[in-house]
Design a protein around this motif. Structure first.
Motif, mmCIF file in Angstrom:
data_model
loop_
_atom_site.group_PDB
_atom_site.id
_atom_site.type_symbol
_atom_site.label_atom_id
_atom_site.label_comp_id
_atom_site.label_asym_id
_atom_site.label_seq_id
_atom_site.Cartn_x
_atom_site.Cartn_y
_atom_site.Cartn_z
ATOM 1 N N ARG A 121 93.767 -67.226 16.082
ATOM 2 C CA ARG A 121 93.265 -68.321 15.229
ATOM 3 C C ARG A 121 94.164 -68.498 14.014
ATOM 4 N N LEU A 122 94.534 -67.392 13.388
ATOM 5 C CA LEU A 122 95.404 -67.471 12.212
ATOM 6 C C LEU A 122 96.801 -67.969 12.577
ATOM 7 N N ARG A 123 97.280 -67.574 13.735
ATOM 8 C CA ARG A 123 98.601 -68.023 14.188
ATOM 9 C C ARG A 123 98.657 -69.549 14.303
ATOM 10 N N LEU A 124 97.535 -70.139 14.722
ATOM 11 C CA LEU A 124 97.473 -71.598 14.851
ATOM 12 C C LEU A 124 96.988 -72.279 13.572
ATOM 13 N N ARG A 125 96.721 -71.464 12.547
ATOM 14 C CA ARG A 125 96.267 -71.972 11.251
ATOM 15 C C ARG A 125 94.991 -72.813 11.372
ATOM 16 N N LEU A 126 94.058 -72.294 12.145
ATOM 17 C CA LEU A 126 92.761 -72.955 12.313
ATOM 18 C C LEU A 126 91.722 -72.221 11.484
ATOM 19 N N VAL A 146 87.403 -74.040 14.730
ATOM 20 C CA VAL A 146 87.193 -73.420 16.048
ATOM 21 C C VAL A 146 85.751 -73.601 16.489
ATOM 22 N N ALA A 147 84.815 -73.403 15.580
ATOM 23 C CA ALA A 147 83.403 -73.593 15.914
ATOM 24 C C ALA A 147 83.167 -75.016 16.422
ATOM 25 N N ALA A 148 83.735 -75.995 15.750
ATOM 26 C CA ALA A 148 83.566 -77.393 16.162
ATOM 27 C C ALA A 148 84.165 -77.627 17.552
ATOM 28 N N LEU A 149 85.342 -77.053 17.816
ATOM 29 C CA LEU A 149 85.962 -77.215 19.129
ATOM 30 C C LEU A 149 85.129 -76.568 20.234
ATOM 31 N N LEU A 150 84.436 -75.480 19.886
ATOM 32 C CA LEU A 150 83.562 -74.819 20.852
ATOM 33 C C LEU A 150 82.216 -75.514 20.990
ATOM 34 N N GLY A 151 81.921 -76.436 20.072
ATOM 35 C CA GLY A 151 80.644 -77.140 20.107
ATOM 36 C C GLY A 151 79.552 -76.467 19.299
ATOM 37 N N HIS A 152 79.933 -75.597 18.359
ATOM 38 C CA HIS A 152 78.967 -74.916 17.494
ATOM 39 C C HIS A 152 78.917 -75.601 16.136
ATOM 40 N N LYS A 153 77.757 -75.513 15.485
ATOM 41 C CA LYS A 153 77.598 -76.133 14.167
ATOM 42 C C LYS A 153 77.910 -75.170 13.030
ATOM 43 N N SER A 154 77.912 -73.860 13.316
ATOM 44 C CA SER A 154 78.212 -72.893 12.261
ATOM 45 C C SER A 154 79.293 -71.924 12.746
ATOM 46 N N THR A 155 79.775 -71.116 11.814
ATOM 47 C CA THR A 155 80.837 -70.161 12.140
ATOM 48 C C THR A 155 80.296 -68.773 12.441
ATOM 49 N N ASN A 185 82.738 -69.884 26.910
ATOM 50 C CA ASN A 185 83.401 -69.814 25.611
ATOM 51 C C ASN A 185 84.710 -69.043 25.685
ATOM 52 N N ALA A 186 84.775 -68.013 26.518
ATOM 53 C CA ALA A 186 86.030 -67.281 26.688
ATOM 54 C C ALA A 186 87.114 -68.223 27.220
ATOM 55 N N LEU A 187 86.753 -69.029 28.213
ATOM 56 C CA LEU A 187 87.717 -70.002 28.743
ATOM 57 C C LEU A 187 88.113 -71.028 27.677
ATOM 58 N N LYS A 188 87.138 -71.461 26.891
ATOM 59 C CA LYS A 188 87.430 -72.423 25.818
ATOM 60 C C LYS A 188 88.373 -71.818 24.782
ATOM 61 N N PHE A 189 88.159 -70.543 24.439
ATOM 62 C CA PHE A 189 89.077 -69.882 23.504
ATOM 63 C C PHE A 189 90.493 -69.893 24.070
ATOM 64 N N GLY A 190 90.630 -69.620 25.351
ATOM 65 C CA GLY A 190 91.948 -69.660 25.977
ATOM 66 C C GLY A 190 92.594 -71.025 25.848
ATOM 67 N N VAL A 191 91.796 -72.067 26.042
ATOM 68 C CA VAL A 191 92.311 -73.437 25.921
ATOM 69 C C VAL A 191 92.685 -73.741 24.466
ATOM 70 N N ILE A 192 91.795 -73.405 23.541
ATOM 71 C CA ILE A 192 92.037 -73.682 22.116
ATOM 72 C C ILE A 192 93.285 -72.959 21.630
ATOM 73 N N TYR A 193 93.406 -71.669 21.963
ATOM 74 C CA TYR A 193 94.519 -70.863 21.459
ATOM 75 C C TYR A 193 95.741 -70.911 22.364
ATOM 76 N N ARG A 194 95.606 -71.659 23.484
ATOM 77 C CA ARG A 194 96.729 -71.866 24.398
ATOM 78 C C ARG A 194 97.314 -70.546 24.909
ATOM 79 N N ILE A 195 96.386 -69.684 25.359
ATOM 80 C CA ILE A 195 96.773 -68.349 25.811
ATOM 81 C C ILE A 195 95.797 -67.904 26.904
#
Length: 99
Positions: free
Chosen positions: A14-19, A24-33, A50-60
């Protein structure tokens, strides 16, 4: 209260992508962190989706995000394979397209 710890690299990616956690919560569809925080601290594991979504978000690949857990699981399974009566078939490459 004791809890099981699930080490991961979610914070580092997350820090590497400066998010922010909120982004990240919004991209996952959550309202809070709150969930993001618990996951990054290793206090819980994400759902499969959510694990798959993290992979997509962080491109890994997901196994990179949870590398220590992946290594432990792989070692455990390889030990079981080694003691299996039937043995294990050689690894076959998986096609990107399924029939």
């Amino acid at each position: 209260m004791a809890y099981k710890h699930f080490p991961n690299d979610l914070l580092a990616y997350r820090l590497r992508l400066r998010l922010s956690r909120m982004e990240v919560a919004a991209l996952l569809g959550h309202k809070s962190t709150k969930v993001i925080s618990k996951l990054e601290l290793g206090r819980s594991l994400p759902s499969f989706m959510n694990a798959l979504k993290f992979g997509v978000i962080y491109r890994i690949p997901v196994d990179f995000l949870f590398s220590q857990l992946y290594q432990e699981l792989r070692s455990e399974i390889r030990r079981r394979e080694a003691t299996s009566k039937k043995g294990v078939q050689p690894e076959l490459p998986l096609s990107a397209k399924h029939p």
